[in-house]
Structure formats: structure tokens, C-alpha cells
Design a protein around this motif. Structure first.
Motif, PDB file in Angstrom:
ATOM      1  N   VAL A   1       1.592   0.349 -20.540  1.00  0.00           N
ATOM      2  CA  VAL A   1       1.451   1.809 -20.604  1.00  0.00           C
ATOM      3  C   VAL A   1       2.849   2.390 -20.826  1.00  0.00           C
ATOM      4  O   VAL A   1       3.809   1.936 -20.188  1.00  0.00           O
ATOM      5  CB  VAL A   1       0.857   2.381 -19.293  1.00  0.00           C
ATOM      6  CG1 VAL A   1       0.913   3.907 -19.285  1.00  0.00           C
ATOM      7  CG2 VAL A   1      -0.570   1.888 -19.100  1.00  0.00           C
ATOM      8  N   ILE A   2       2.956   3.342 -21.737  1.00  0.00           N
ATOM      9  CA  ILE A   2       4.247   3.995 -21.999  1.00  0.00           C
ATOM     10  C   ILE A   2       4.141   5.461 -21.577  1.00  0.00           C
ATOM     11  O   ILE A   2       3.182   6.145 -21.955  1.00  0.00           O
ATOM     12  CB  ILE A   2       4.619   3.895 -23.490  1.00  0.00           C
ATOM     13  CG1 ILE A   2       4.679   2.420 -23.911  1.00  0.00           C
ATOM     14  CG2 ILE A   2       5.951   4.583 -23.768  1.00  0.00           C
ATOM     15  CD1 ILE A   2       4.419   2.200 -25.371  1.00  0.00           C
ATOM     16  N   VAL A   3       5.113   5.897 -20.805  1.00  0.00           N
ATOM     17  CA  VAL A   3       5.082   7.272 -20.294  1.00  0.00           C
ATOM     18  C   VAL A   3       6.348   8.008 -20.733  1.00  0.00           C
ATOM     19  O   VAL A   3       7.456   7.541 -20.485  1.00  0.00           O
ATOM     20  CB  VAL A   3       5.031   7.302 -18.743  1.00  0.00           C
ATOM     21  CG1 VAL A   3       4.734   8.717 -18.255  1.00  0.00           C
ATOM     22  CG2 VAL A   3       4.008   6.314 -18.220  1.00  0.00           C
TER      23      VAL A   3
ATOM     24  N   PRO B   1       3.072  15.192 -18.396  1.00  0.00           N
ATOM     25  CA  PRO B   1       2.513  13.947 -17.869  1.00  0.00           C
ATOM     26  C   PRO B   1       2.587  13.966 -16.334  1.00  0.00           C
ATOM     27  O   PRO B   1       3.631  14.304 -15.769  1.00  0.00           O
ATOM     28  CB  PRO B   1       3.418  12.863 -18.444  1.00  0.00           C
ATOM     29  CG  PRO B   1       4.601  13.538 -18.994  1.00  0.00           C
ATOM     30  CD  PRO B   1       4.315  14.991 -19.139  1.00  0.00           C
ATOM     31  N   THR B   2       1.517  13.652 -15.704  1.00  0.00           N
ATOM     32  CA  THR B   2       1.469  13.672 -14.242  1.00  0.00           C
ATOM     33  C   THR B   2       1.148  12.269 -13.734  1.00  0.00           C
ATOM     34  O   THR B   2       0.725  11.398 -14.498  1.00  0.00           O
ATOM     35  CB  THR B   2       0.357  14.614 -13.760  1.00  0.00           C
ATOM     36  OG1 THR B   2      -0.857  14.215 -14.408  1.00  0.00           O
ATOM     37  CG2 THR B   2       0.670  16.061 -14.086  1.00  0.00           C
ATOM     38  N   VAL B   3       1.332  12.092 -12.437  1.00  0.00           N
ATOM     39  CA  VAL B   3       0.996  10.804 -11.820  1.00  0.00           C
ATOM     40  C   VAL B   3      -0.470  10.476 -12.084  1.00  0.00           C
ATOM     41  O   VAL B   3      -0.815   9.331 -12.418  1.00  0.00           O
ATOM     42  CB  VAL B   3       1.275  10.853 -10.296  1.00  0.00           C
ATOM     43  CG1 VAL B   3       0.833   9.563  -9.629  1.00  0.00           C
ATOM     44  CG2 VAL B   3       2.752  11.105 -10.048  1.00  0.00           C
ATOM     45  N   GLU B   4      -1.314  11.487 -12.006  1.00  0.00           N
ATOM     46  CA  GLU B   4      -2.754  11.249 -12.202  1.00  0.00           C
ATOM     47  C   GLU B   4      -3.030  10.709 -13.598  1.00  0.00           C
ATOM     48  O   GLU B   4      -3.839   9.788 -13.768  1.00  0.00           O
ATOM     49  CB  GLU B   4      -3.537  12.557 -11.993  1.00  0.00           C
ATOM     50  CG  GLU B   4      -3.560  13.071 -10.558  1.00  0.00           C
ATOM     51  CD  GLU B   4      -2.201  13.584 -10.061  1.00  0.00           C
ATOM     52  OE1 GLU B   4      -1.423  14.126 -10.889  1.00  0.00           O
ATOM     53  OE2 GLU B   4      -1.897  13.400  -8.863  1.00  0.00           O
ATOM     54  N   ARG B   5      -2.359  11.285 -14.576  1.00  0.00           N
ATOM     55  CA  ARG B   5      -2.600  10.810 -15.952  1.00  0.00           C
ATOM     56  C   ARG B   5      -2.045   9.409 -16.159  1.00  0.00           C
ATOM     57  O   ARG B   5      -2.602   8.615 -16.916  1.00  0.00           O
ATOM     58  CB  ARG B   5      -1.994  11.789 -16.965  1.00  0.00           C
ATOM     59  CG  ARG B   5      -2.858  13.048 -17.118  1.00  0.00           C
ATOM     60  CD  ARG B   5      -2.205  14.067 -18.009  1.00  0.00           C
ATOM     61  NE  ARG B   5      -1.949  13.538 -19.344  1.00  0.00           N
ATOM     62  CZ  ARG B   5      -1.026  14.021 -20.177  1.00  0.00           C
ATOM     63  NH1 ARG B   5      -0.288  15.047 -19.806  1.00  0.00           N
ATOM     64  NH2 ARG B   5      -0.853  13.485 -21.360  1.00  0.00           N
ATOM     65  N   VAL B   6      -0.944   9.097 -15.485  1.00  0.00           N
ATOM     66  CA  VAL B   6      -0.394   7.743 -15.594  1.00  0.00           C
ATOM     67  C   VAL B   6      -1.362   6.755 -14.939  1.00  0.00           C
ATOM     68  O   VAL B   6      -1.647   5.676 -15.482  1.00  0.00           O
ATOM     69  CB  VAL B   6       1.007   7.658 -14.951  1.00  0.00           C
ATOM     70  CG1 VAL B   6       1.543   6.230 -15.033  1.00  0.00           C
ATOM     71  CG2 VAL B   6       1.970   8.618 -15.626  1.00  0.00           C
ATOM     72  N   VAL B   7      -1.892   7.133 -13.782  1.00  0.00           N
ATOM     73  CA  VAL B   7      -2.865   6.269 -13.091  1.00  0.00           C
ATOM     74  C   VAL B   7      -4.080   6.027 -13.989  1.00  0.00           C
ATOM     75  O   VAL B   7      -4.554   4.888 -14.130  1.00  0.00           O
ATOM     76  CB  VAL B   7      -3.295   6.903 -11.744  1.00  0.00           C
ATOM     77  CG1 VAL B   7      -4.550   6.223 -11.189  1.00  0.00           C
ATOM     78  CG2 VAL B   7      -2.158   6.824 -10.742  1.00  0.00           C
ATOM     79  N   GLU B   8      -4.550   7.081 -14.618  1.00  0.00           N
ATOM     80  CA  GLU B   8      -5.714   6.932 -15.509  1.00  0.00           C
ATOM     81  C   GLU B   8      -5.420   5.941 -16.631  1.00  0.00           C
ATOM     82  O   GLU B   8      -6.269   5.108 -16.989  1.00  0.00           O
ATOM     83  CB  GLU B   8      -6.077   8.283 -16.138  1.00  0.00           C
ATOM     84  CG  GLU B   8      -6.891   9.184 -15.240  1.00  0.00           C
ATOM     85  CD  GLU B   8      -7.083  10.572 -15.859  1.00  0.00           C
ATOM     86  OE1 GLU B   8      -7.036  10.678 -17.108  1.00  0.00           O
ATOM     87  OE2 GLU B   8      -7.233  11.530 -15.097  1.00  0.00           O
ATOM     88  N   ALA B   9      -4.237   6.039 -17.170  1.00  0.00           N
ATOM     89  CA  ALA B   9      -3.868   5.140 -18.278  1.00  0.00           C
ATOM     90  C   ALA B   9      -3.782   3.694 -17.798  1.00  0.00           C
ATOM     91  O   ALA B   9      -4.220   2.762 -18.483  1.00  0.00           O
ATOM     92  CB  ALA B   9      -2.539   5.584 -18.886  1.00  0.00           C
ATOM     93  N   ILE B  10      -3.212   3.508 -16.607  1.00  0.00           N
ATOM     94  CA  ILE B  10      -3.110   2.139 -16.063  1.00  0.00           C
ATOM     95  C   ILE B  10      -4.512   1.580 -15.809  1.00  0.00           C
ATOM     96  O   ILE B  10      -4.820   0.420 -16.126  1.00  0.00           O
ATOM     97  CB  ILE B  10      -2.270   2.129 -14.760  1.00  0.00           C
ATOM     98  CG1 ILE B  10      -0.821   2.542 -15.070  1.00  0.00           C
ATOM     99  CG2 ILE B  10      -2.306   0.748 -14.100  1.00  0.00           C
ATOM    100  CD1 ILE B  10       0.040   2.799 -13.831  1.00  0.00           C
TER     101      ILE B  10
ATOM    102  N   VAL C   1       1.205   7.912 -22.456  1.00  0.00           N
ATOM    103  CA  VAL C   1       1.055   9.184 -21.754  1.00  0.00           C
ATOM    104  C   VAL C   1       2.272  10.039 -22.093  1.00  0.00           C
ATOM    105  O   VAL C   1       3.399   9.636 -21.843  1.00  0.00           O
ATOM    106  CB  VAL C   1       0.984   8.982 -20.221  1.00  0.00           C
ATOM    107  CG1 VAL C   1       0.818  10.329 -19.526  1.00  0.00           C
ATOM    108  CG2 VAL C   1      -0.134   8.030 -19.853  1.00  0.00           C
ATOM    109  N   GLY C   2       2.016  11.181 -22.701  1.00  0.00           N
ATOM    110  CA  GLY C   2       3.117  12.092 -23.000  1.00  0.00           C
ATOM    111  C   GLY C   2       2.690  13.504 -22.661  1.00  0.00           C
ATOM    112  O   GLY C   2       1.613  13.718 -22.089  1.00  0.00           O
ATOM    113  N   SER C   3       3.528  14.461 -23.006  1.00  0.00           N
ATOM    114  CA  SER C   3       3.052  15.844 -22.900  1.00  0.00           C
ATOM    115  C   SER C   3       1.875  16.001 -23.847  1.00  0.00           C
ATOM    116  O   SER C   3       1.770  15.286 -24.845  1.00  0.00           O
ATOM    117  CB  SER C   3       4.159  16.818 -23.307  1.00  0.00           C
ATOM    118  OG  SER C   3       5.096  16.953 -22.273  1.00  0.00           O
TER     119      SER C   3
END
Lengths: 328, 415
Positions: free
Chosen positions: A258-260, A311-320, A292-294
Motif C-alpha cells: 500500500v502506498i500512502v 488521507p486518513t488512518v481509516e482510509r489507510v486501514v481500508e487499503a491494507i 491512498v492519496g488526497s
């Protein structure tokens, strides 16, 4: 090791390098008497005087170009943009001159200038003041793009940037990171460009993140660990040069990625990394790489909307969860 | 210090096999007062209304000088000495400058012939891209160069062949660059618009209108920072005086009294648009006073007037008097670039202006100095040999190199 804020680490890097090398000077809006719009240059005027800590009028194109010209003939300018949003009026100088002069001169004239300042959204400063420019400047060969996430990286990378020859450096600080505390290195602890740092080791998914998003990635990794998913969080620290070896090595171990990043997704660095990874580690991948980006929108003012865009923690979690097929 | 850094950087680039002569020395340049006593017409700077500021950031307190450009604000405009009123004594003085004058003729003729051969090379498909010729403006480049020391810095726009040759770049290195060869002054990476010649402190031709002007403030900042005694000259066209870089650079240079001379080569056309349709003021020099510097107008078709005018403002810059905006009234005989047939002006206009051809004008000076047509013919033959040799050199040189292209973008970080 001393514990310092990210802000003070940057100031000390400049202070130490100005002590070390007479050719280094700082120029920008409010860097001297005002002590810096974000107080990064606090105390430098008192130590080095007006000759080397130069308050510039509001003329980014002019003083960015001045820095380039001074660098061409042997000085080592640090040009501060009050924020990187204002670099757009100096864009031609950075792109057409700074990134090209070494090449256009047949590899003869160096341009060892450092452009630095806060990058990315602060809080509710709306469309014109919320740009994350890392993807934009990473586009151009000839530039080196540096984006530290920790106080130690901030200091060690800025020192490397200032000593660097012959290419200009785009040094992107985090406005929301200035108050962050951490251990920092000493006067000769330089951090090389092109060497990623593994912020958290893990075996299940590689999360590549830099700048402020590094912390969203770490928080997401904490949450995923509670669910038994171990993330390896890697901060490339510099986007040009980019430590692809470190990313490939990690992906070959975790098989997922995942890239943030905070900058806009269209044509961004995340897309570049996806392209390079799928070619370099295609057989190692067990899932499509997620980004995950803006969101692809100009930044809105309203707090609730801004939160939706960044990008929020929630969106990063979703991507993971998506790349590990663990979405409940 | 700059030279050392450049050498270090250059070391990392694969070496060139044959010498392109890019480092050939120009003729020795000595600053001399003008024996003609000719003074450029000066325009009064607007009266400065702000109170004297605290010492500028770049101004060490003990070095602050009260003698600034603003002081000239109340000066009445002087009238330029008319070209026609040459006295017997000035004729004698010209005769005493014989070698110097022949040097100017040789260089202007070399530029003229070089440009004509460039146009031919373009027509033959040997030169690509854009090609902006200096024909008609030779006196400006040669006169400016004559007023400078070897160590002084110089920037130019994309119309850069003439000044590069004037500063001492060899015709070989220049023509080879146009042909895209490894022996070119930028090793085939720059082309017509991006000549560079570090040995002669010619810091480049720049393709974005006005983009080089802030750079010149930067080299002048360095000269002030290190007190190295150099001045910077920055050339640009009349069209560039409308873009932000011009205004920001003049603003900074005026504010900090930097040793730089901004020279507008006003050739009356911003590509195809005449000055009166691009500029709110008739004289570009009028834009100087707003930035705390004097604006000076100079007749750009006469190399001696150019030199005299530049010598004065260069001296001021070198002695801490700050920057000047110089407007060179000039004219290009060809189109904006090689592909421009210049339909926007009349044949009559061109004919009238060609009567002021800098080479024609200068022949009159030479005659006054007692130079015979035969002597000039000999010089022309010698120049012809140089230019033809440059074409042959460019033809025979090796093409630009892939390894140079790749290594001239990033070089390894120094330890």
C-alpha cells in the motif's frame, strides 16, 4: 542523542552548516527579523547577521532565481518558501532554470541550491494554501526531492542537502510536523539521499509512506496489528532519488503493498511506484497494489470536507484490508 | 570558488575527445575611458519618495554608501553628442585606438558571417530547432563585451550566438553546438538557445523570456557577498520587460544595490509585435527608476557608443554604486527566428534601418581612423577562413554522446 522538535532540528542543521561553510546563506520572506513565519530560522539572524540571513520582499520568482544564480557561481543558498504553495510563482525558475542548467551547460555548471519550506495542508487553509507539491517536483529530472518525516531525518537530510553538489534540492517540511519531538543526530550525522528507512518491521504487507502520511501509516499499522496483520512501514525519505531496492526487497517479503501520500493521485509518485513495483516484483505480488492519496479535488475549506479529502488512518486501514483480503 | 566547483562537477562527465575550443580565450578586455567623451543620454530617475532604508541585508554596515542611483534622480537629462559632430581631435584619438577598433570590426564581422552561415546550415537541415539570429545587433554584443573584464559574468536570452562569440567563445565550439555535436560549447545538449562558456564567464543563453534576469541578480549577489569585484551583465529583449522576472529581479537588485547592469536590447519587436503595442512606455529605460536605478538609453548601432555607455555604468556597479537599466536602441534585420519572414514590417522600414547597419556605421569610424578598405578586406578574408573552418569543424565532429546526456543530469553526491 539529543531530543529536539522537528523545527529545532531544521534550525540546527542550518546553524551548523552556516558555521561550517561561509558560502551558505539563508534567504526568504520573514526569515530574519521576524524569526521565520514558522520560527524555523529562530536565532539565525542574531548569530549570522543580515549578510547571511536575508529578508526578501515578496518576490518568489525573483529570489528563487537569485538563489539559482548565486549557486551557479559558488555560493550555497538556502531559499525558504514561506510555504511551498508560493513556489508556484517561482515554478519557472525551479523547473526551467534550476533543474536544467547543469544539463544545458553540458554538465559543467552546478546549481547547489536548497529550496525549503512547509509542504502540504495545514488546517482549513483551503484550496490555494493546501498543496502537497512532492509529486509535482518529483516529476523533473535534475531535481532532488527530499521529504523528511522525523526530527532526525529532518536534520540529517537537510545537512546533506546543503552540502550537496551539483543538483538543486527540493526540501519539503511538514507544517504539522514542526512541533514533533524525537532524537536527532549530531553535526556530522548526515543521512544520504536515496536510502529508505524502515519505520516498523512486518511480514504481511508493505506500507510505503512519507512526510506526514508516515504517521497515518504507523497508526494504521498499530490497528492492523491488533487484527493480526503485521505491516512493514517504509519511509523512502527522498523521492528523487528513490530507493526502489528497499521497496522491492520488502514487497518480496510481504507480497503486498500500500502506498500512502498526501499529494493528488493523478500522475503522482504513488502511481510511479506502482508501475516500478509491478515490473520489478510482479511474481512476488499476491494482490494489486493500493494507493491512498488526497482525493482528486481542490481542497475545501470546511473542516468536515477537508477530513474527507486528506488521507486518513481509516482510509489507510481500508487499503491494507483490501490488499490482505481481510476486509470484514 | 565557482571555477573549482565547476571543475569538480565537470570531472564526473565523460571527457570530450577533441577540443572544441570552448575554453578558448577571448581577446584581452581592458576598460578604457571613452576618448570621444561621448556620453549616453541619461534619463532622470524618478524622485525617490521613501525614506532611506536601514542598511540592506546584503550591505555590511560599514560599507553602506549614501551615493546611490537615487541621487541622480534630480539630474537633468544630458543630450547625447551627435554622431555627425566628430571633431578633429576625436579623429586623432580614434587613430590612436586603431588596433582596438580593428578588433571590434573583426568580431562584428565574425558574428555577421557566423550568423549567415548558421542560416545556411539551418536551410540545409544541419541545424535544428529554433534559430534566433543576431544580425543587425552586433554592435551591442561587441560593445558590451569591450566594456567588461574577463572575469565579469554575463547572461543572455536565446539570441545568444553574438554575445557568446563576443565574449571569446570560438566559432568552432559555437557552430558545433548548432550542429548538435559533442565538441559544441554545451556538448550538443544545449543547442542554439543554450550556449554556455564558463571559461569566459558566459553563463548561458536562456529560452524562457526573462528567465535569466533573476539569475543575474544571483551572480551579482554573490559578487557583493564575496566582494569579488566582478559585475554581472544581463541581456534580454524588449519583450522581456513585461514579464515578472524582469520586475522582480530589478526590484531585488535595486533594493540591495547589486553590481549588475540590466541591458535591454530593444530591437523594437517582441516576436512580431511592435513595442508600442506591448509597452506602456516608449522608452524601456523609463522602467528603471521605479526600482531605484537609473535608466540609460544608448544607441545600439554604434559599437563605440555602446562601449562608452557601458563603461560608465559598469564602473558605477563595480564601485558600489548599484545597478543600472540600460536600453540599447537596436534593430534586427532578420525575423524573430529563422522561420519568421517578418511580414509585420515594411520594406521601407527595413531599408531605412539597414542604413544604420552597425558594420556600415563602423566603417565610417574606421575610415576616420585612417583604416583602408584593403585592410578591412584582409580582415574579412581572415574571418571568412575562421567561419568556414568552424562549419567544417562542426561537420566533422562526433555526434553528441549518450553517456554525456545521461551523466549530465545527476552527478554523485560529494562525500
Amino acid at each position: 542523542m539529543a531530543v529536539q522538535t522537528y523545527r529545532d532540528a531544521l534550525r540546527d542543521a542550518m546553524y551548523e552548516e552556516m558555521e561550517r561553510d561561509e558560502r551558505v546563506f539563508l534567504m526568504g520572506e520573514e526569515v530574519g527579523h521576524y524569526q521565520g513565519a514558522y520560527k524555523v530560522s529562530q536565532g539565525l539572524l542574531e548569530r549570522f547577521g543580515e549578510r547571511r540571513v536575508v529578508d526578501a520582499p515578496i518576490a518568489e520568482g525573483g529570489f528563487a532565481g537569485l538563489g539559482i544564480g548565486a549557486a551557479m557561481v559558488g555560493l550555497k543558498p538556502i531559499i525558504e518558501f514561506m510555504t511551498w504553495n508560493f513556489s508556484f510563482v517561482a515554478f519557472d525558475q525551479i523547473v526551467s532554470n534550476a533543474s536544467k542548467i547543469f544539463q544545458m551547460s553540458g554538465g559543467v555548471i552546478p546549481v547547489p541550491v536548497v529550496f525549503r519550506g512547509p509542504n502540504g495542508a495545514a488546517r482549513q487553509v483551503a484550496a490555494q494554501h493546501s498543496h502537497s507539491v512532492d509529486g509535482l517536483y518529483a516529476h523533473f529530472p535534475g531535481l532532488q526531492v527530499v521529504i523528511p518525516s522525523t526530527p532526525a531525518d529532518a536534520k540529517g537530510l537537510l545537512k546533506t542537502a546543503i552540502r550537496n553538489e551539483p543538483n538543486p534540492v527540493i526540501f519539503l517540511e511538514g507544517e504539522t510536523l514542526y512541533g514533533l519531538k524525537g532524537e536527532v543526530g549530531g553535526a556530522e550525522d548526515l543521512i544520504p539521499f536515496g536510502k529508505a528507512r524502515i519505520g516498523r518491521e512486518g511480514s504481511d504487507v508493505t506500507v510505503v509512506a512519507w512526510g506526514r502520511c508516515y504517521y497515518e501509516a504507523l497508526s494504521a499499522a498499530e490497528l492492523m496489528a491488533e487484527q493480526g496483520i503485521e505491516c512493514e512501514v517504509i519511509d523512502p525519505r527522498t523521492l528523487r532519488p528513490l530507493d526502489m531496492d528497499a521497496l522491492v526487497t520488502s514487497v518480496e517479503k510481504t507480497h503486498r503493498c500500500v502506498i500512502v501520500h498526501e499529494h493528488l493521485p493523478y500522475g503522482g509518485v504513488g502511481a510511479e511506484i506502482v508501475d516500478q513495483l509491478q515490473r520489478a516484483a510482479f511474481d512476488a505480488l499476491d494482490a494489486p497494489i493500493a494507493r491512498v492519496g488526497s482525493r482528486d479535488l481542490p481542497m475545501p475549506y470546511a473542516s468536515n470536507l477537508e477530513t474527507l479529502v486528506l488521507p486518513t488512518v481509516e482510509r489507510v486501514v481500508e487499503a491494507i484490508q483490501a490488499v490482505t483480503y481481510t476486509k470484514s | 570558488m565557482a571555477e573549482r566547483a565547476q571543475t569538480d562537477a565537470a570531472k564526473r562527465i565523460p571527457a570530450r575527445k577533441t577540443s572544441g575550443g570552448a575554453t578558448a580565450k577571448g581577446s584581452t578586455r581592458v576598460l578604457k575611458a571613452s576618448p570621444e567623451g561621448r556620453s549616453a543620454e541619461k534619463r532622470p530617475a524618478a524622485k525617490q519618495t521613501k525614506t532611506p532604508a536601514a542598511p540592506s541585508p546584503t550591505e555590511p554596515r560599514d560599507k553602506v554608501k549614501s551615493k546611490t542611483a537615487a541621487k541622480s534622480s534630480t539630474k537633468k537629462a544630458k543630450t547625447a553628442t551627435s554622431e555627425g559632430k566628430k571633431s578633429a581631435s576625436s579623429r586623432t584619438k580614434l587613430a590612436g585606438r586603431r588596433d582596438e577598433l580593428l578588433g571590434y570590426f573583426r568580431k562584428m564581422y565574425e558574428i555577421r558571417r557566423f550568423e549567415e552561415e548558421s542560416a545556411r546550415g539551418y536551410a540545409q537541415g544541419k541545424i535544428g530547432g529554433f534559430l534566433h539570429l543576431y544580425i543587425g545587433q552586433e554592435a551591442v554584443g561587441v560593445g558590451i563585451s569591450a566594456a567588461l573584464e574577463q572575469e565579469d559574468y554575463l547572461f543572455q536570452s536565446y539570441r545568444d550566438h553574438g554575445i557568446a562569440l563576443a565574449r571569446g567563445m570560438s566559432a568552432n565550439a559555437a557552430m558545433a553546438e548548432l550542429f548538435g555535436k559533442d565538441t559544441g560549447c554545451s556538448r550538443g545538449l544545449g543547442g542554439s538557445m543554450h550556449f554556455f562558456d564558463v571559461a569566459n564567464n558566459f553563463l548561458g543563453g536562456y529560452g524562457i523570456v526573462g528567465g535569466q534576469i533573476p539569475l543575474a541578480a544571483g551572480t551579482a549577489f554573490k559578487s557583493k557577498y564575496t566582494q569579488d569585484g566582478r559585475v554581472t551583465v544581463c541581456l534580454f529583449g524588449d519583450g522581456a520587460t513585461n514579464i515578472a522576472g524582469f520586475h522582480e529581479a530589478l526590484s531585488l537588485a535595486g533594493l540591495w544595490k547589486l553590481p549588475v547592469i540590466f541591458v535591454c536590447e530593444n530591437n523594437e519587436y517582441s516576436m512580431g509585435t511592435p513595442l508600442h503595442r506591448t509597452s506602456p512606455v516608449k522608452d524601456i529605460a523609463d522602467k528603471g527608476p521605479g526600482y531605484g536605478m537609473e535608466g540609460v538609453i544608448c544607441e545600439g548601432h554604434d559599437v563605440l557608443q555602446v562601449k562608452a555607455c557601458m563603461s560608465e555604468v559598469v564602473k558605477r556597479a563595480r564601485t558600489g554604486g548599484g545597478p543600472t537599466l540600460v536600453e540599447m536602441k537596436t534593430y534586427r534585420f532578420r525575423g524573430h527566428s529563422i522561420s519568421d519572414p517578418a511580414k509585420y514590417r515594411t520594406d521601407e522600414e527595413l531599408k531605412t534601418r539597414k542604413a544604420q547597419d552597425p558594420l556600415v556605421v563602423f566603417r565610417k569610424h574606421l575610415a576616420a581612423a585612417g583604416v583602408s578598405d584593403k585592410e578591412l578586406a584582409t580582415i574579412e578574408e581572415e574571418v571568412e577562413t575562421v567561419v568556414q573552418a568552424a562549419v567544417a569543424f562542426a561537420e566533422d565532429s562526433e555526434p553528441a554522446k549518450v553517456e554525456v546526456m545521461e551523466s549530465a543530469v545527476y552527478a554523485p553526491l560529494e562525500a
